[in-house]
Design a protein around this motif. Sequence first.
Motif, short mmCIF file in Angstrom:
data_model
loop_
_atom_site.label_atom_id
_atom_site.label_comp_id
_atom_site.label_asym_id
_atom_site.label_seq_id
_atom_site.Cartn_x
_atom_site.Cartn_y
_atom_site.Cartn_z
N ALA A 112 0.84 -1.20 0.00
CA ALA A 112 0.00 0.00 0.00
C ALA A 112 0.88 1.24 0.00
N LEU A 113 0.41 2.27 -0.67
CA LEU A 113 1.13 3.54 -0.76
C LEU A 113 0.65 4.49 0.34
N LYS A 158 6.85 12.52 1.21
CA LYS A 158 7.62 11.45 0.58
C LYS A 158 6.74 10.21 0.41
N LYS A 159 6.88 9.56 -0.75
CA LYS A 159 6.10 8.35 -1.01
C LYS A 159 6.75 7.15 -0.32
N CYS A 160 5.94 6.44 0.44
CA CYS A 160 6.42 5.25 1.15
C CYS A 160 5.47 4.09 0.88
N TRP A 161 5.99 2.88 1.05
CA TRP A 161 5.18 1.69 0.88
C TRP A 161 5.11 0.91 2.19
N LEU A 162 3.94 0.38 2.46
CA LEU A 162 3.79 -0.60 3.53
C LEU A 162 3.52 -1.94 2.86
N VAL A 163 4.45 -2.88 3.03
CA VAL A 163 4.32 -4.20 2.41
C VAL A 163 4.07 -5.21 3.53
N SER A 164 2.92 -5.87 3.49
CA SER A 164 2.50 -6.76 4.57
C SER A 164 2.29 -8.17 4.06
N LEU A 217 9.01 0.59 3.25
CA LEU A 217 9.95 1.11 2.25
C LEU A 217 9.75 2.61 2.16
N THR A 218 10.82 3.37 2.29
CA THR A 218 10.69 4.82 2.35
C THR A 218 11.24 5.52 1.11
N ASP A 219 10.62 6.64 0.79
CA ASP A 219 11.07 7.52 -0.29
C ASP A 219 11.24 6.77 -1.61
#
Length: 220
Positions: free
Chosen positions: A73-74, A80-86, A96-98
């Motif tokens: 998910a974004l 800053k664009k980051c991802w949460l990967v679950s 995951l950052t930036d």
Amino acid sequence: MKNKFSEPILQIDSVVNRNFTTLNSATKTYSNRCHHLKTTIIHTTKKLEKQIKKIICTEDISDDSLLGKWNAALFHVHLKKCWLVSNGLTKYNVILTDINANNVNDIDIIFKSTFYNQLIYDGIILDSKKAEEIIGDLIFRPTDNDRSTTAFQNQRIQDFEWWKYDFDSLKEMPIREINNRMNTTPIHIGKSKKMSDYTTSVEEMKKTVFISNLSDHHYT
């Protein structure tokens, strides 16, 4: 604002960087020495899919990895664009950052290196070769409309929103410490309401890796 938390500097294993190769297209090839890589599917939200269309695979590829499918998910932290990967099986989270247009083509290396270092931080003993075998070949696919995981990720992102106000910028944030908070927050796995169904993502990941190690020793 001065950080209230300190984060130890973790050196990414050089073997990880040598083995975790970049993706070239939606159907990726690897130049490492692992001859029997599993395939890990990461389903993206519709919002994230729009950002990374060039690496989305629409082919019907099955997931045969130890951990099963993941969902990404974004979200944004100080613009800053980051991802949460679950992970669906263990509910283990990787932040995951930036992530931007300049580094999205290296998302395989970024995810695997971040995953490996978070495992170390969370006290899960695993060498880089084993981490590579567990994840294998990453394939990014459109959403699987998993409402349960969406609700889970929304809650984790909401937690992050509370924590981020302790810091003035993304660079100041001890991301692994915050990621560890997510992974040690009590969660419920199972259909009953027994206390035994309450656990943490770290404990679930430890159990899965432990079972995998037992299986490896059994067949060697």
